[in-house]
Design a protein around this motif. Structure first.
Motif, mmCIF file in Angstrom:
data_model
loop_
_atom_site.group_PDB
_atom_site.id
_atom_site.type_symbol
_atom_site.label_atom_id
_atom_site.label_comp_id
_atom_site.label_asym_id
_atom_site.label_seq_id
_atom_site.Cartn_x
_atom_site.Cartn_y
_atom_site.Cartn_z
ATOM 1 N N THR A 143 41.958 86.326 17.468
ATOM 2 C CA THR A 143 40.729 85.621 17.812
ATOM 3 C C THR A 143 40.121 84.971 16.569
ATOM 4 O O THR A 143 39.927 85.618 15.545
ATOM 5 C CB THR A 143 39.704 86.597 18.423
ATOM 6 N N GLY A 144 39.828 83.703 16.664
ATOM 7 C CA GLY A 144 39.251 82.959 15.553
ATOM 8 C C GLY A 144 40.229 82.072 14.824
ATOM 9 O O GLY A 144 39.845 81.315 13.924
ATOM 10 N N ALA A 145 41.509 82.136 15.196
ATOM 11 C CA ALA A 145 42.520 81.342 14.492
ATOM 12 C C ALA A 145 42.250 79.846 14.605
ATOM 13 O O ALA A 145 42.593 79.074 13.694
ATOM 14 C CB ALA A 145 43.913 81.674 15.046
ATOM 15 N N ALA A 146 41.640 79.404 15.684
ATOM 16 C CA ALA A 146 41.388 77.971 15.886
ATOM 17 C C ALA A 146 40.469 77.395 14.826
ATOM 18 O O ALA A 146 40.471 76.182 14.584
ATOM 19 C CB ALA A 146 40.799 77.728 17.279
ATOM 20 N N VAL A 147 39.658 78.253 14.179
ATOM 21 C CA VAL A 147 38.725 77.772 13.151
ATOM 22 C C VAL A 147 38.900 78.546 11.845
ATOM 23 O O VAL A 147 37.971 78.649 11.033
ATOM 24 C CB VAL A 147 37.260 77.869 13.649
ATOM 25 N N ASP A 148 40.084 79.111 11.649
ATOM 26 C CA ASP A 148 40.399 79.859 10.422
ATOM 27 C C ASP A 148 39.409 80.998 10.183
ATOM 28 O O ASP A 148 38.986 81.255 9.042
ATOM 29 C CB ASP A 148 40.411 78.925 9.203
ATOM 30 N N LEU A 149 39.055 81.695 11.266
ATOM 31 C CA LEU A 149 38.127 82.819 11.155
ATOM 32 C C LEU A 149 38.665 84.047 11.894
ATOM 33 O O LEU A 149 37.931 84.719 12.626
ATOM 34 C CB LEU A 149 36.738 82.442 11.701
ATOM 35 N N THR A 150 39.961 84.320 11.740
ATOM 36 C CA THR A 150 40.468 85.598 12.251
ATOM 37 C C THR A 150 39.809 86.724 11.462
ATOM 38 O O THR A 150 39.170 86.484 10.425
ATOM 39 C CB THR A 150 41.993 85.691 12.089
#
Length: 318
Positions: free
Chosen positions: A89-96
């Motif tokens: 979760t968050g990979a789409a905005v580089d915030l895993t």
């Protein structure tokens, strides 16, 4: 201090999508921080769609998270950051969660479930994703059937791979599932009976078969919610005759017949009606059950007891 950089456990609150976890943390810890500081990114389906369309500035989002963290951390001896529950979760905005650990220079504790040996692959991958920032693993809600296997086989294996195991918490029935009251509130359902709503729901049954087949099926389960249409009186009657069914959920805004409601009242069976369709209702209830019981002060206190009894809390905090 406390922060959940990505809000993922969303509920409606004055027209805004807010995560229930920081709301509870603020209440129980007596924090005066604003919700937009404790939850700088609301990771909702709308947000993700916007990110896919290029409407989100990744650099600006990371700055927002960093600024919120710096403000919350001021004057604090320790900051606790809650992850998203899914390492992707968050990979789409580089915030895993791994991205956030690096951004905020945080150590990471991997909270894991264990049901079968294949789960070790997932745990290893999560630990490797955090790299040197991984403090170790805490196993949560381990069933009695799997507990010995975790202690005798899995723990030594992980530690042989330089991944410390900081705790093995047993499955606790009081922490499992959701109560009928929780279900009612989370679904925005209307309760059609005055029955007690304290019973737990741990599984979902769909009443899509004949009444006779449904009764046979329902009698094999326990602590279940039956979901069916308001026009399926045969399935509703079967649910009322099954001792393992704790709640009847009618979809599409339909109401049952007076005879069904009368029988439900006599038996003390909660009957809920929701406006959503059957598929959507099933997905929402299963998501609630999978996420664990809706959290309140009592469940937090019980988790504290379990942690101190079965985990090395000092190692985690130090």
């Amino acid at each position: 201090g406390y922060m959940k950089p990505k809000g993922t456990r969303l509920q409606s609150n004055v027209g805004k999508a807010l995560d229930a976890d920081p709301m509870l943390a603020r209440e129980l810890l007596g924090l005066d921080a604003e919700m937009h500081e404790m939850e700088p990114v609301v990771y909702s389906p709308t947000f993700i769609s916007g990110a896919i369309r290029g409407e989100e500035d990744v650099s600006a989002l990371r700055d927002r998270v960093r600024d919120a963290f710096d403000g919350l951390a001021e004057g604090k001896e320790l900051m606790v950051l809650e992850g998203a529950g899914d390492r992707d979760t968050g990979a789409a905005v580089d915030l895993t969660d791994a991205d956030l650990a690096e951004l905020l220079e945080a150590r990471a504790v991997v909270v894991a479930r264990y049901e079968e040996p294949g789960d070790v692959d997932r745990i290893l991958t999560a630990a490797e994703q955090f790299g040197d920032r991984c403090l170790g693993v805490v196993f949560n809600a381990v069933s009695s059937a799997a507990y010995d296997e975790v202690e005798t086989d899995v723990v030594p294996f992980l530690e042989s791979r330089d991944i410390p195991v900081l705790g093995v918490l047993p499955w606790e029935r009081s922490m499992a599932g959701v109560s009928v009251e929780d279900l009612t509130n989370e679904l925005g359902a209307e309760s059609l009976t005055d029955a007690d709503t304290g019973a737990l729901i741990e599984r979902v049954l769909v009443g899509a078969m004949s009444g006779e087949s449904a009764l046979t099926h329902f009698r094999r389960t326990k602590d279940a919610a039956v979901i069916t249409g308001g026009d399926r009186a045969d399935v509703q009657a079967a649910a009322l005759d099954a001792p393992g069914v704790n709640c009847l959920v009618l979809t599409g805004g339909h109401r049952p017949s007076g005879a069904i409601l009368g029988e439900a009242e006599e038996q003390g069976m909660p009957v809920l009606t929701v406006q959503t369709d059957t598929i959507t209702t099933i997905e929402r209830i299963e998501s609630l059950i999978h996420g664990g019981r809706v959290r309140d002060e009592a469940t937090v206190e019980r988790m504290q007891e379990l942690l101190h009894a079965h985990a090395d809390v000092d190692a985690i905090l130090d």
